[in-house]
Design a protein around this motif. Structure first.
Motif, PDB file in Angstrom:
ATOM      1  N   UNK A  68       0.811  -1.222   0.000  1.00 48.47           N
ATOM      2  CA  UNK A  68       0.000   0.000   0.000  1.00 48.47           C
ATOM      3  C   UNK A  68       0.845   1.273   0.000  1.00 48.47           C
ATOM      4  N   UNK A  69       2.153   1.159   0.087  1.00 54.04           N
ATOM      5  CA  UNK A  69       2.998   2.339   0.078  1.00 54.04           C
ATOM      6  C   UNK A  69       3.327   2.846   1.469  1.00 54.04           C
ATOM      7  N   UNK A  70       4.330   3.722   1.526  1.00 59.70           N
ATOM      8  CA  UNK A  70       4.832   4.208   2.807  1.00 59.70           C
ATOM      9  C   UNK A  70       3.804   5.044   3.566  1.00 59.70           C
ATOM     10  N   UNK A  71       3.023   5.846   2.838  1.00 59.75           N
ATOM     11  CA  UNK A  71       2.037   6.695   3.506  1.00 59.75           C
ATOM     12  C   UNK A  71       0.988   5.889   4.236  1.00 59.75           C
ATOM     13  N   UNK A  72       0.393   4.918   3.540  1.00 61.61           N
ATOM     14  CA  UNK A  72      -0.621   4.070   4.163  1.00 61.61           C
ATOM     15  C   UNK A  72      -0.025   3.242   5.300  1.00 61.61           C
ATOM     16  N   UNK A  73       1.221   2.823   5.145  1.00 67.29           N
ATOM     17  CA  UNK A  73       1.878   2.033   6.188  1.00 67.29           C
ATOM     18  C   UNK A  73       2.116   2.869   7.436  1.00 67.29           C
ATOM     19  N   UNK A  74       2.497   4.114   7.258  1.00 67.70           N
ATOM     20  CA  UNK A  74       2.683   4.982   8.425  1.00 67.70           C
ATOM     21  C   UNK A  74       1.340   5.256   9.106  1.00 67.70           C
ATOM     22  N   UNK A  75       0.289   5.421   8.321  1.00 65.41           N
ATOM     23  CA  UNK A  75      -1.043   5.617   8.914  1.00 65.41           C
ATOM     24  C   UNK A  75      -1.437   4.417   9.765  1.00 65.41           C
TER      25      UNK A  75
END
Length: 312
Positions: A68-75
């Motif tokens: 899902x990408x870094x942004x979704x993973x950080x969320x």
């Protein structure tokens, strides 16, 4: 302090152990939250061993086990975190022993909602040095001067001269303040979602300069960094920035009481990258058009290094 360190993990089996150990050196770090994002390498198995060997290491994946990408993973990491403070670390980077020195003092003031500092660079190979030295060199990457919280947002947008950008590895946020933002990381952006996040964050929160005259974290540079496709021209640099500034433009237009000066600057910056990304004929047609309609768009573009590099 109870700090949750959030690390999105993708294709980082060679580096993730170093990253985790650099976070665990601090007593203030109550947990390291790993979000494994369907890596093509052996990163998941390395993460499992790290979680098995230390109760402070927590491992998660997205519910569908897909990328899902870094942004979704950080969320997802923020959602799962339990600390009073949230810090971030890229899987191929690491913290230095002074990482939270300023934070321990500054966060005693309840008005302080976030603290940021400077990041250094380490080249993991001579090939990486040859490929990226012209970008990172040996310099600190940071906001270049101590700033008042109200100046951080326009500063990051380069609204009033060179200011620098906040690197996520150096950012620590009071978690109770984080939800002042209507949305966290923009999962639709696969690149530059960290810059888009810190610009919006600095509008809502009071962010203070910590240590910015020496590194508190190290950016690890290797041949497989995400920026590789951009630097090798597989993706035009301007095209990825257009997406980011377009998202900022949409946000600004829907944010009540957002300063008109800021909105205009975001629009002009987006336009400068659109010009940079256009074909030769269209590029110069746009330059002529905005020379008469909005010369400031051309002027702001000419001051942007990536714009200049692609324009001529």
């Amino acid at each position: 302090m109870k700090i949750s360190v959030i690390i999105p993990v993708y294709n980082a089996e060679k580096f993730i152990t170093q990253a985790v150990e650099s976070a665990l050196q601090f007593q203030e770090v109550s947990e390291v939250v790993l979000v494994e994002d369907n890596s093509p390498d052996n990163a998941l198995e390395v993460c499992k061993k790290l979680a098995e060997n230390n109760p402070r290491v927590k491992l998660y994946q997205h519910p569908d086990k897909k990328n899902h990408g870094a942004g979704a993973s950080r969320n997802l990491g923020i959602e799962k975190s339990s600390g009073d403070f949230v810090a971030f670390l890229d899987a191929d980077d690491f913290y230095l022993p002074n990482r939270f020195d300023a934070e321990k003092e500054l966060f005693k003031n309840t008005e302080v909602e976030g603290v940021y500092g400077a990041i250094g660079v380490k080249y993991y190979s001579e090939k990486a040095r040859e490929q990226y030295f012209h970008i990172y060199q040996e310099k600190l990457d940071t906001v270049y001067k101590k700033a008042k919280p109200e100046d951080v947002c326009p500063g990051q947008m380069n609204l009033r001269g060179s200011f620098g950008l906040i690197h996520l590895d150096t950012l620590t946020i009071r978690k109770s303040a984080l939800y002042k933002m209507p949305n966290l990381f923009n999962a639709s952006l696969r690149l530059h979602q960290d810059t888009e996040f810190t610009i919006r964050l600095s509008y809502y929160l009071k962010l203070f300069t910590g240590i910015n005259d020496e590194a508190i974290a190290i950016r690890g540079v290797h041949e497989n960094n995400r920026i590789t496709k951009i630097e090798t021209k597989e993706v035009k640099p301007a095209s990825t920035k257009i997406l980011m500034w377009n998202q900022l433009k949409n946000w600004a237009e829907n944010e009540p009481n957002f300063p008109e000066e800021y909105k205009k600057h975001i629009e002009r910056t987006q336009r400068s990258f659109e010009i940079a990304n256009a074909g030769f004929v269209k590029k110069w047609a746009m330059i002529v058009k905005y020379f008469f309609l909005d010369f400031q768009s051309i002027r702001s573009g000419l001051y942007n290094i990536n714009f200049r590099k692609d324009l001529f």
